[in-house]
Scaffold this active site. Sequence first.
Site, PDB file in Angstrom:
ATOM      1  N   HIS A  84       0.876  -1.186   0.000  1.00  0.00           N
ATOM      2  CA  HIS A  84       0.000   0.000   0.000  1.00  0.00           C
ATOM      3  C   HIS A  84       0.907   1.228   0.000  1.00  0.00           C
ATOM      4  O   HIS A  84       2.031   1.167   0.520  1.00  0.00           O
ATOM      5  CB  HIS A  84      -0.837  -0.045   1.294  1.00  0.00           C
ATOM      6  CG  HIS A  84      -1.969   0.926   1.330  1.00  0.00           C
ATOM      7  ND1 HIS A  84      -1.787   2.258   1.581  1.00  0.00           N
ATOM      8  CD2 HIS A  84      -3.309   0.753   1.159  1.00  0.00           C
ATOM      9  CE1 HIS A  84      -2.960   2.861   1.577  1.00  0.00           C
ATOM     10  NE2 HIS A  84      -3.899   1.971   1.318  1.00  0.00           N
ATOM     11  N   ASP A 115       2.432  -4.507   8.224  1.00  0.00           N
ATOM     12  CA  ASP A 115       1.275  -3.634   8.012  1.00  0.00           C
ATOM     13  C   ASP A 115       0.043  -4.527   8.192  1.00  0.00           C
ATOM     14  O   ASP A 115      -0.314  -5.308   7.304  1.00  0.00           O
ATOM     15  CB  ASP A 115       1.360  -3.042   6.599  1.00  0.00           C
ATOM     16  CG  ASP A 115       0.068  -2.395   6.140  1.00  0.00           C
ATOM     17  OD1 ASP A 115      -0.924  -2.435   6.900  1.00  0.00           O
ATOM     18  OD2 ASP A 115       0.046  -1.849   5.024  1.00  0.00           O
ATOM     19  N   GLN A 145      -5.232  -5.009   7.106  1.00  0.00           N
ATOM     20  CA  GLN A 145      -6.250  -5.969   6.652  1.00  0.00           C
ATOM     21  C   GLN A 145      -6.249  -7.235   7.495  1.00  0.00           C
ATOM     22  O   GLN A 145      -7.226  -7.977   7.478  1.00  0.00           O
ATOM     23  CB  GLN A 145      -5.980  -6.356   5.184  1.00  0.00           C
ATOM     24  CG  GLN A 145      -6.045  -5.218   4.198  1.00  0.00           C
ATOM     25  CD  GLN A 145      -7.419  -4.582   4.105  1.00  0.00           C
ATOM     26  OE1 GLN A 145      -8.429  -5.212   4.425  1.00  0.00           O
ATOM     27  NE2 GLN A 145      -7.461  -3.325   3.713  1.00  0.00           N
ATOM     28  N   LYS A 181     -11.081  -0.303  10.056  1.00  0.00           N
ATOM     29  CA  LYS A 181     -11.347  -1.546   9.311  1.00  0.00           C
ATOM     30  C   LYS A 181     -11.776  -2.670  10.249  1.00  0.00           C
ATOM     31  O   LYS A 181     -12.020  -3.784   9.808  1.00  0.00           O
ATOM     32  CB  LYS A 181     -10.084  -1.971   8.554  1.00  0.00           C
ATOM     33  CG  LYS A 181      -9.663  -1.002   7.442  1.00  0.00           C
ATOM     34  CD  LYS A 181      -8.465  -1.542   6.702  1.00  0.00           C
ATOM     35  CE  LYS A 181      -7.681  -0.472   5.983  1.00  0.00           C
ATOM     36  NZ  LYS A 181      -8.341   0.073   4.811  1.00  0.00           N
ATOM     37  N   CYS A 235      -4.841   2.019  -3.871  1.00  0.00           N
ATOM     38  CA  CYS A 235      -3.655   2.650  -3.248  1.00  0.00           C
ATOM     39  C   CYS A 235      -2.400   1.772  -3.369  1.00  0.00           C
ATOM     40  O   CYS A 235      -1.481   1.913  -2.562  1.00  0.00           O
ATOM     41  CB  CYS A 235      -3.902   2.994  -1.776  1.00  0.00           C
ATOM     42  SG  CYS A 235      -5.132   4.254  -1.546  1.00  0.00           S
TER      43      CYS A 235
END
Lengths: 305, 401
Positions: free
Chosen positions: B117, B193, B196, B219, B360
């Site tokens: 991302h 990261d 998600q 999220k 992104c």
Amino acid sequence: MVLCIVALPVFAILGIFSLRYRKLAVESLHCLFRTAIFRPCRSGLDENIKSSITGKVMKYSPKAAGAMYRHYRILSLLFLIVLLLSAYWTAAGVYNYWKYGNCNGPEETGFCMFDPAGENSRISETDVDSITQVVIPKVENGDPLIGNPNAEITIIEFGCYACPFTKKAEPIINEVLEHYKGKVNLQFRTFYIPNHNLSYTSALAANCAMEQGKYLEYHKKLFEMQESMAKDKLFAIADSIGLEQKNFTLCMESNRYRQEIDSDSLAGIHGGVRGTPTFFINSQRIAGPKPFRTFKTIIDSELKK
Amino acid sequence: MIFGFDANKARKDFPVLSKDIIYFDNACMSLKPLQVIERINEYYKEYSACAGRSAHKLASRVENEVAKSREELRKIVNAKKQEEIIFTRNTTEGINLVANSIGLRKGDEVIISDKEHNSNLLPWLKLRKNGMIVKICPGNSDGTFNLENFEKLISKKTKIVSVVFTSNVDGVTNPIKGICKIAHDNGSLVLADGAQAVPSHEVDVGGLDVDFLAFSGHKMLGPTGTGVLYGKKKLLEKMDQFIIGGETVTNTNYDSYEMEELPMKFEAGLQDYAGIIGLGEACRYLKRVGLGSIKKQELKLNALISRELLKNEKIRILGPGDAGQRSGIFSFNIKGMNPHNVSKILENSRNILTRSGMHCVHSWFNSRKIGGSVRASMYFYNTEEEAEIFVGEVQKICKAF
């Protein structure tokens, strides 16, 4: 590109009222500019509209939506052509209404959305065979003129004393004559409408009044009393304005103006008159009780000639 | 309260779902349950004061609630200590914090994957002007991580490896444990990261041995503008401060200041207390549903969609064919159609809300000359019925367009 041309004016107008549409109008403008320099539209506005519309169509028919998606360019081009044509006709309609009081022009009596009841264009129609060659009627020597006899322009009116629309035009014509005092006069010529009660007889009576020099007074009285008109009233009017009764009665009985009345109607038919009132200002024909500005526009242009 | 998982029961907690929509954009933003909304409202209605500054009872309540939230977040990633949980605005801020505070010097190397991302690409690219080197680790053709390539790429100069945990492009989860093992053996740090991953995986930072984990609240049922950076305590203590000001110091003079301890050292200025408290409530909600159940539901829906749509020759998916490797994300293209158009048609025909574009991750799409994709991302409150409607609509588009 086609869509951007359509979208720009639509969003620009809506943008006056909403910020959301202002943004879309700017996007349309950018999109149009990009297309003009042979670059793809960055904002994706055109594709966005395309897929939004086809998505909605898909609810009802995926097949139709697919066809629309594939042929979108052609469809939007057709839409643009239709839009431009309707914009042209709308503009012409607005111009005609402003200038002639009817969207279709001064001579037309068809439907006009700005005058849905057709108040400016209603005439008492009569069955007239179509004519192959129009002959613009000229001022008839010997027939009375209302207003300055030496005026530059004569309005020839084909009217009927029993016609409500001819009556409706009366104050408008009086306003015109007052406004152009000295420069414009009027010649009223009877146009016989067979299904109007006393259409012919009242025309005959007006001619008989002319014999005694009281045409204008009688002419006005006929319109004033139009709604309650009856044969005996024609004599009563004559009496009220001081006509000599015996001569008036003799004139009426002699029927000596029949040819004159028929000749007036015939001149109207040759001039393309299909009903009353119809006016001629030189070669310009005006059908129906059009507003003052219609007469003014035409007279002003004729005076300049 | 949810006893045993039932998507239809869970849906009642989400007011947005009462509208006639099929919400398949969960990888961008999850919806918020009433419990979270009410907790936020409660803060504003009952005790909207400062924490850590004033000593009155309202301030104490805020401090207490923030501490409870920190504890919930500690538990959700299985961190050892509360001080290892730093509140941020989002994943992006967490990554920027690490990039700017671990003391990278000229010649130091950073390894990232080829499917990052922008939030895990730009903070590192920006540091190149200081002489730092960014290495991109090429993945496999099916979008999975290639550990061999990674081993070849890592060197003694590699200071940190920063990789996405679960990709927002295709849903593929990277082998973070394996990456950590290789990196640590090499003396390098690892930042994952987790934007998600955390919302639908049982993440155990201790088990993974990851040094840093950044993730976002929005999220995982939490409020927007909330996020967390997990970091091992000993590393965080050594790191320099990133944004400083109120609450990050214990004392100041005109020419010096004394740094606060963890976690306040990194939490500058007045915090989004309502957001943090709401995020704590979101963790409680996730715990009640069960992260195992969430993952199971996502995989079930993705398997259903994949089974039906992969039969269609016009559809090309991003990522591996096995739905089990793509968590709740089904990213695809229809041959000959622009992904934005497909997404818009889905919205206008059946109110199916998906995302289209490069999500992104421009660098990955650009390097493969792919214009983007349509991304349907499911969460636990999505149902099989919704998945079937989605399948039907996509098939209609393939056939008619």
